[in-house]
Design an enzyme around this catalytic site. Structure first.
Site, mmCIF file in Angstrom:
data_model
loop_
_atom_site.group_PDB
_atom_site.id
_atom_site.type_symbol
_atom_site.label_atom_id
_atom_site.label_comp_id
_atom_site.label_asym_id
_atom_site.label_seq_id
_atom_site.Cartn_x
_atom_site.Cartn_y
_atom_site.Cartn_z
ATOM 1 C CD GLU A 42 7.250 -1.780 -6.904
ATOM 2 O OE1 GLU A 42 6.919 -1.957 -5.718
ATOM 3 O OE2 GLU A 42 7.939 -0.827 -7.291
ATOM 4 C CB CYS A 51 1.467 -6.281 -6.571
ATOM 5 S SG CYS A 51 1.555 -4.615 -7.177
#
Ligand code: UN1
Length: 505
Positions: free
Chosen positions: A262, A296
């Site tokens: 991720e 993110c």
């Protein structure tokens, strides 16, 4: 602050190695200091894990797996239900610790704990739905189906920006799948890790279960490398930068382990000629300034149709002028500090890079004259192909980029190495569908009239290209935490071979 630590059962120095509810007493290893990014002051410390303790963790986790994997999945789900209930009780206290240690604002700190509660609820339901398919065998009196088996040990390395929720995404799902979890939190938010471990331990204290949740800590990176390379870790789930993720991916692949990555994003919002700016402007501001630009999923680029450019620019600069920056524990604050000094320096360097390209900083990029890692959020007019725009600066700098057509905007949206989140603001059905069609956004997340950040846990979360391809949280992301087994049972008296092969003796 002392009261908060007490409510979370934290002390000035905390054990950093936990085998379920037992912890390591060894006091010879160094301390990780938890620093409040708002003031620069020490909150408390967490003890590093020694190589010997790491071995003990791994040995115990393997023993534990043998027992935990035999517990029926819905009973495993009940353990996660107890964790979800305990998190409900600690919603504001744990949220406040997230704010204290990470610097995200109060509402986002509590929101992060809510995200843990949501995934716990999801995992409880999922524990009764670990479905496999059945197939019709081509052979008579044969039954064919697939079943999902626990994987073993799941290692989770999390980043500072979501110090508790990303653990929960991994740990709750991995646990109902029958795995044992070993968590290595970011050394920048080690205290949150200990707080979560203690909440979990208290929740499971009366359940007579083998230890399922383990914690290790390390601020030197050495233990992290051992962890990544350890063949006893069946799945390594890593959240962090593309650069580190690339190494993690290669190393785990080298030992034929499983990896879930991720990694970074370079998320864009397209504003077309039909966009409703009453929706688009607040979404862009939340996406770019929320969590001080350290998600993110943060909005890093706005790709604006040339006919709307001036309007959007003016509205954004005005909105940025109204951002209340300060103590994140104050309920009125909208933006707190960055995690550390080097993050502030990186935002300043990004502003310098924009100027060096001949671009314009419309506002922000200035340090606040107070202790802590504060900088005003910046907006720049930029071009998509500049190096600085192509790379992820993990802080509050937003690039405005004019576009001629929707095709142009989509090409720019996709024209970066990362592929996490994307969005379009439009009231035009054709444009929305074009953005969502196979030639449209190439990201793991593609939204219409919603910003790039703040995803719900029910969907699978993750991205393509250098974002790493992993999927966590909802939908069928649980499959990453299990191994698929295809089974064929012959209940007849003959042994027919598949594909009609004859092999008569
Ligand atoms: C992250 O930044 O690593 O979608 C996770 C979001 C949050 C999770 C972000 N639910 O912005």
């Amino acid at each position: 602050m002392k009261d908060l630590l007490k409510q979370l059962d934290l002390t000035a120095v905390n054990a950093g190695t936990w085998y379920g509810s037992d912890h390591c007493e060894d006091q010879s290893t160094g301390l990780i200091d938890s620093i409040n990014p708002t003031t620069g002051e020490l909150i408390a410390s967490v003890r590093n894990t020694s190589p010997a303790e790491y071995e003990r963790v791994l040995t115990m986790a393997q023993e534990s797996f043998a027992a935990w994997s035999k517990v029926p999945a819905p009973v495993r789900g009940n353990a996660v239900r107890l964790i979800g209930n305990a998190l409900r009780e600690h919603r504001t206290t744990l949220g406040a610790l997230v704010t204290l240690e990470n610097g995200k604002i109060k509402s986002e700190g509590i929101g992060e704990v809510q995200e843990m509660i949501d995934i716990a609820d999801f995992a409880v339901g999922q524990s009764r739905m670990l479905y496999g398919n059945t197939m019709h065998s081509e052979r008579p009196q044969h039954r064919m189906y697939e079943q999902w088996q626990p994987l073993g040990l799941v290692g989770t390395i999390t980043a500072f920006n979501f110090p508790v929720a990303v653990w929960a995404w991994n740990a709750c799902i991995a646990a109902i799948c029958g795995n044992v979890n070993i968590w290595k939190p970011s050394p920048k938010t080690a205290l949150c890790g200990v707080a979560v471990q203690k909440i979990v331990n208290a929740a499971l204290a009366d359940e007579n279960l083998p230890p399922v949740f383990f914690l290790i800590n390390d601020d030197s990176n050495e233990l992290a490398q051992t962890f990544v390379d350890d063949p006893r870790i069946n799945l390594l789930s890593f959240t962090g930068s593309c650069a580190v993720g690339r190494q993690v991916g290669a190393r785990v692949a080298g030992r034929m382990g499983r990896v879930l990555l991720e990694l970074g994003g370079n998320n864009a919002i397209i504003v077309d000629e039909f966009a409703n700016l009453d929706l688009a402007i607040p979404a862009i501001v939340f996406g770019s300034v929320g969590t001080a630009g350290q998600r993110c999923t943060t909005t890093r680029r706005v790709l604006i149709h040339k006919s709307r450019f001036d309007e959007v620019r003016t509205a954004l600069v005005k909105a940025y002028g109204q951002i209340r920056i300060g103590d994140p524990l104050d309920g009125k604050t909208l933006m707190g500090p960055l995690i550390d000094e080097s993050s502030v320096t990186r935002v300043e360097a990004a502003c310098d890079a924009v100027r060096a390209h001949g671009g314009e900083i419309l506002c922000g990029g200035e340090r606040l004259d107070r202790p802590g890692n504060f900088i005003t959020p910046a907006i720049a007019v930029a071009k998509n192909d500049w190096n600085i725009v192509q790379s992820e600066t993990f802080g509050p700098i937003l690039y405005l980029i004019p576009c001629n057509t929707l095709d142009d905007a989509i090409a720019m949206q996709n024209g970066v190495v990362q592929g996490l989140s994307s969005a379009i603001f439009t009231d035009n059905l054709q444009n929305a569908e074009r953005f969502l069609s196979s030639g449209g956004s190439d990201c793991g997340i593609a939204n219409v009239n919603i910003g790039t950040s703040g995803a719900e846990i029910g969907g699978a979360f993750g991205g393509e290209k250098e974002t790493g391809g992993g999927r966590e949280a909802g939908s069928d992301a649980w499959k990453a935490y299990m191994r698929r087994q295809t089974t064929t049972i012959n209940w007849g008296k003959n042994l027919p071979l598949a594909q009609g092969v004859n092999f008569d003796l």
